[in-house]
Design a protein around this motif. Structure first.
Motif, PDB file in Angstrom:
ATOM      1  N   THR A 122      49.751  18.166  14.641  1.00 57.67           N
ATOM      2  CA  THR A 122      50.712  19.256  15.559  1.00 57.67           C
ATOM      3  C   THR A 122      51.310  18.108  16.568  1.00 57.67           C
ATOM      4  OG1 THR A 122      49.011  20.197  15.585  1.00 57.67           O
ATOM      5  CG2 THR A 122      50.532  20.881  17.202  1.00 57.67           C
ATOM      6  N   SER A 141      48.015  10.921   5.498  1.00 57.71           N
ATOM      7  CA  SER A 141      47.010  10.261   4.453  1.00 57.71           C
ATOM      8  C   SER A 141      46.757  11.715   3.961  1.00 57.71           C
ATOM      9  CB  SER A 141      46.405   8.977   4.372  1.00 57.71           C
ATOM     10  OG  SER A 141      45.109   9.268   5.709  1.00 57.71           O
ATOM     11  N   GLN A 162      33.082  12.413   3.990  1.00 59.29           N
ATOM     12  CA  GLN A 162      33.504  10.768   4.409  1.00 59.29           C
ATOM     13  C   GLN A 162      34.938   9.992   4.288  1.00 59.29           C
ATOM     14  OE1 GLN A 162      31.091  10.209   0.812  1.00 59.29           O
ATOM     15  NE2 GLN A 162      29.008  10.278   1.845  1.00 59.29           N
ATOM     16  N   ARG A 216      42.520   3.861   8.713  1.00 60.36           N
ATOM     17  CA  ARG A 216      40.601   4.716   9.367  1.00 60.36           C
ATOM     18  C   ARG A 216      40.088   3.822   8.833  1.00 60.36           C
ATOM     19  NH1 ARG A 216      42.979  10.703   8.412  1.00 60.36           N
ATOM     20  NH2 ARG A 216      41.081  11.260   8.941  1.00 60.36           N
ATOM     21  N   ARG A 233      41.580  26.837  12.561  1.00 61.31           N
ATOM     22  CA  ARG A 233      42.574  26.123  11.928  1.00 61.31           C
ATOM     23  C   ARG A 233      43.283  26.765  10.407  1.00 61.31           C
ATOM     24  NH1 ARG A 233      43.399  19.839  10.852  1.00 61.31           N
ATOM     25  NH2 ARG A 233      41.525  19.809   9.969  1.00 61.31           N
ATOM     26  N   TYR A 259      48.415  25.775  11.787  1.00 59.45           N
ATOM     27  CA  TYR A 259      48.883  26.774  12.131  1.00 59.45           C
ATOM     28  C   TYR A 259      46.861  26.522  13.061  1.00 59.45           C
ATOM     29  CZ  TYR A 259      52.728  28.130  10.300  1.00 59.45           C
ATOM     30  OH  TYR A 259      53.823  27.790   9.898  1.00 59.45           O
ATOM     31  N   ARG A 297      32.531  14.322   9.671  1.00 60.79           N
ATOM     32  CA  ARG A 297      34.075  13.820  10.095  1.00 60.79           C
ATOM     33  C   ARG A 297      34.029  12.601  10.922  1.00 60.79           C
ATOM     34  NH1 ARG A 297      37.198  18.435   8.958  1.00 60.79           N
ATOM     35  NH2 ARG A 297      39.349  17.165   9.279  1.00 60.79           N
ATOM     36  N   THR A 343      47.137  19.488  23.912  1.00 59.26           N
ATOM     37  CA  THR A 343      48.484  19.163  22.644  1.00 59.26           C
ATOM     38  C   THR A 343      49.890  19.549  23.792  1.00 59.26           C
ATOM     39  OG1 THR A 343      47.274  19.697  20.847  1.00 59.26           O
ATOM     40  CG2 THR A 343      49.752  19.341  20.905  1.00 59.26           C
TER      41      THR A 343
HETATM   42  P1  G5P Z   1      42.818  14.394   7.318  1.00 59.91           P
HETATM   43  O1  G5P Z   1      43.611  15.364   6.276  1.00 59.91           O
HETATM   44  O2  G5P Z   1      43.680  13.321   7.821  1.00 59.91           O
HETATM   45  P2  G5P Z   1      41.402  14.738  10.210  1.00 59.91           P
HETATM   46  O3  G5P Z   1      40.455  14.811  10.221  1.00 59.91           O
HETATM   47  O4  G5P Z   1      41.862  12.940  10.125  1.00 59.91           O
HETATM   48  O5  G5P Z   1      41.925  15.083   8.766  1.00 59.91           O
HETATM   49  P3  G5P Z   1      43.072  16.637  10.061  1.00 59.91           P
HETATM   50  O6  G5P Z   1      42.313  17.072  10.726  1.00 59.91           O
HETATM   51  O7  G5P Z   1      43.984  16.486  10.224  1.00 59.91           O
HETATM   52  O8  G5P Z   1      42.596  15.532  11.152  1.00 59.91           O
HETATM   53  P4  G5P Z   1      44.586  16.315  12.972  1.00 59.91           P
HETATM   54  O9  G5P Z   1      45.663  16.306  12.315  1.00 59.91           O
HETATM   55  O10 G5P Z   1      44.195  15.473  14.118  1.00 59.91           O
HETATM   56  O11 G5P Z   1      43.695  17.006  12.267  1.00 59.91           O
HETATM   57  O12 G5P Z   1      45.281  18.317  13.939  1.00 59.91           O
HETATM   58  P5  G5P Z   1      45.914  18.444  13.711  1.00 59.91           P
HETATM   59  O13 G5P Z   1      45.781  19.350  12.672  1.00 59.91           O
HETATM   60  O14 G5P Z   1      46.743  19.084  14.423  1.00 59.91           O
HETATM   61  O15 G5P Z   1      44.736  20.146  14.908  1.00 59.91           O
HETATM   62  C1  G5P Z   1      43.935  20.345  14.576  1.00 59.91           C
HETATM   63  C2  G5P Z   1      43.783  22.296  14.750  1.00 59.91           C
HETATM   64  O16 G5P Z   1      44.085  22.429  16.284  1.00 59.91           O
HETATM   65  C3  G5P Z   1      45.026  23.184  13.801  1.00 59.91           C
HETATM   66  O17 G5P Z   1      44.763  24.011  14.146  1.00 59.91           O
HETATM   67  C4  G5P Z   1      46.076  22.937  15.603  1.00 59.91           C
HETATM   68  O18 G5P Z   1      46.748  24.123  15.779  1.00 59.91           O
HETATM   69  C5  G5P Z   1      45.216  22.895  16.618  1.00 59.91           C
HETATM   70  N1  G5P Z   1      45.469  23.031  17.530  1.00 59.91           N
HETATM   71  C6  G5P Z   1      46.538  21.638  18.346  1.00 59.91           C
HETATM   72  N2  G5P Z   1      46.785  21.001  19.519  1.00 59.91           N
HETATM   73  C7  G5P Z   1      45.780  22.218  20.158  1.00 59.91           C
HETATM   74  C8  G5P Z   1      45.829  22.848  21.432  1.00 59.91           C
HETATM   75  O19 G5P Z   1      45.542  21.926  22.323  1.00 59.91           O
HETATM   76  N3  G5P Z   1      44.692  23.643  21.176  1.00 59.91           N
HETATM   77  C9  G5P Z   1      43.743  24.316  20.435  1.00 59.91           C
HETATM   78  N4  G5P Z   1      43.646  25.660  20.633  1.00 59.91           N
HETATM   79  N5  G5P Z   1      44.235  24.231  19.196  1.00 59.91           N
HETATM   80  C10 G5P Z   1      45.207  23.413  18.749  1.00 59.91           C
HETATM   81  O20 G5P Z   1      42.160  14.080   6.090  1.00 59.91           O
HETATM   82  C11 G5P Z   1      40.933  14.139   6.019  1.00 59.91           C
HETATM   83  C12 G5P Z   1      40.204  13.969   5.045  1.00 59.91           C
HETATM   84  O21 G5P Z   1      40.940  12.422   3.853  1.00 59.91           O
HETATM   85  C13 G5P Z   1      40.569  11.317   3.757  1.00 59.91           C
HETATM   86  C14 G5P Z   1      39.268  11.206   4.835  1.00 59.91           C
HETATM   87  O22 G5P Z   1      38.062  12.258   3.603  1.00 59.91           O
HETATM   88  C15 G5P Z   1      39.851  12.928   5.732  1.00 59.91           C
HETATM   89  O23 G5P Z   1      38.210  13.049   5.971  1.00 59.91           O
HETATM   90  N6  G5P Z   1      41.225  10.347   4.676  1.00 59.91           N
HETATM   91  C16 G5P Z   1      41.018   9.192   3.950  1.00 59.91           C
HETATM   92  N7  G5P Z   1      39.700   8.293   3.782  1.00 59.91           N
HETATM   93  C17 G5P Z   1      40.064   6.969   3.393  1.00 59.91           C
HETATM   94  N8  G5P Z   1      41.261   6.613   4.016  1.00 59.91           N
HETATM   95  C18 G5P Z   1      41.785   7.561   5.211  1.00 59.91           C
HETATM   96  N9  G5P Z   1      43.025   6.824   5.399  1.00 59.91           N
HETATM   97  C19 G5P Z   1      41.977   8.623   4.975  1.00 59.91           C
HETATM   98  N10 G5P Z   1      42.688   9.401   5.238  1.00 59.91           N
HETATM   99  C20 G5P Z   1      42.527  10.540   4.805  1.00 59.91           C
END
Ligand code: G5P
Ligand code: MG
Length: 236
Positions: free
Chosen positions: A21, A37, A74, A104, A138, A148, A182, A211
């Protein structure tokens, strides 16, 4: 002639802390390229597991390995994710970029250091309890990575992407059990990366539960580092 300055940034934070976001707002405001990533992995999984040709069996297996890591909450092995991300970054050599979700682990941070020097690392510090609530509501547009939330930023038409009108989906790893795993992986493997960057003097932490309250601080901070979008080279 105005010389365009190349900017290199990383955004870190636990799963669901708002990296995607906030990245969307940063890239819109400052004209940087955004590389996630997680989005790279999901795109690779879709491409690789979709192949049926027998000669591509190892490619399909690689896709299945990545999928199984993600589904179990993982981390994907360092060598696989580093190869994928660093290859993309090489293609963006003349662009300013913001990297989301990588590195990470300390090993990944060392791999990144071997190819570039970072200007800044932004750390979103959001309590785990807040995160658990967010992720169950989400919805994502997988092809673009647009995010979203049914409470926070709902799509204009329920279930459909605002830009393309295509259907939204929920991520397989957003179930309560996988979210807990996670967060554990984040504590054990990713928190040491914060210390790594703190000791290098490039880490800035933004703490909060919303946010919209964190964003003005990130905006002001980056505004000092990147005064005018046109001074940054965001073009490939
Ligand atoms: P990802 O895809 O990198 P994550 O787990 O790090 O996934 P994620 O889940 O994508 O992080 P985010 O990007 O930090 O979360 O957050 P976001 O999507 O913006 O917001 C989350 C939700 O909250 C959304 O619905 C948003 O609209 C809402 N939101 C935001 N702000 C607010 C607020 O103020 N209020 C409210 N109510 N809602 C809000 O990685 C996925 C997997 O890929 C692998 C791993 O297996 C990982 O688990 N991976 C890796 N593995 C090894 N090394 C790496 N470097 C890797 N990268 C990915
Ligand atoms: Mg994300």
């Amino acid at each position: 002639m105005v010389l365009k300055r190349i900017f290199r940034g990383v955004i870190m934070g636990p799963p669901g802390s708002g990296k995607g976001t906030v990245s969307g707002r940063i890239t819109q405001t400052f004209g940087l390229k955004h590389l996630s990533s997680g989005d790279i992995l999901r795109a690779n999984i879709n491409a690789k597991t979709g192949k049926r040709c027998a000669t591509n069996l190892h490619i399909k297996e690689l896709g299945l390995l990545m999928k199984s890591c993600i589904d179990q909450g993982q981390l994907v092995p360092d060598d696989i994710i580093s190869r994928l991300v660093l290859a993309k970054l090489r293609d963006m050599d003349h662009s300013s970029w913001l990297l989301d979700g990588f590195p990470r682990t300390v090993a990944q941070a060392e791999n990144l250091d071997s190819m570039c020097t970072l200007d800044t690392v932004i750390n979103l510090d959001v309590p785990f309890e807040t995160i658990k609530e967010r992720l169950t509501s989400r919805w994502v547009h997988l092809p673009s990575g647009r995010v979203y939330n049914t409470d926070f930023n709902p799509p204009k038409i329920p279930g459909l992407d605002d830009v393309t009108g295509e259907p939204l989906s929920q991520r397989d790893d957003d179930t309560p059990v996988t979210v807990t795993r996670r967060l554990k992986a984040y504590e054990n493997q990713t928190q040491p990366v914060l210390e790594y960057y703190r000791s290098k003097g490039v880490l800035t932490t933004f703490t909060g539960t919303e946010t919209n309250k964190i964003w003005p601080h990130v905006h002001a901070f980056l505004g000092k580092k990147i005064p005018h979008p046109q001074q940054v080279s965001g073009q490939v």
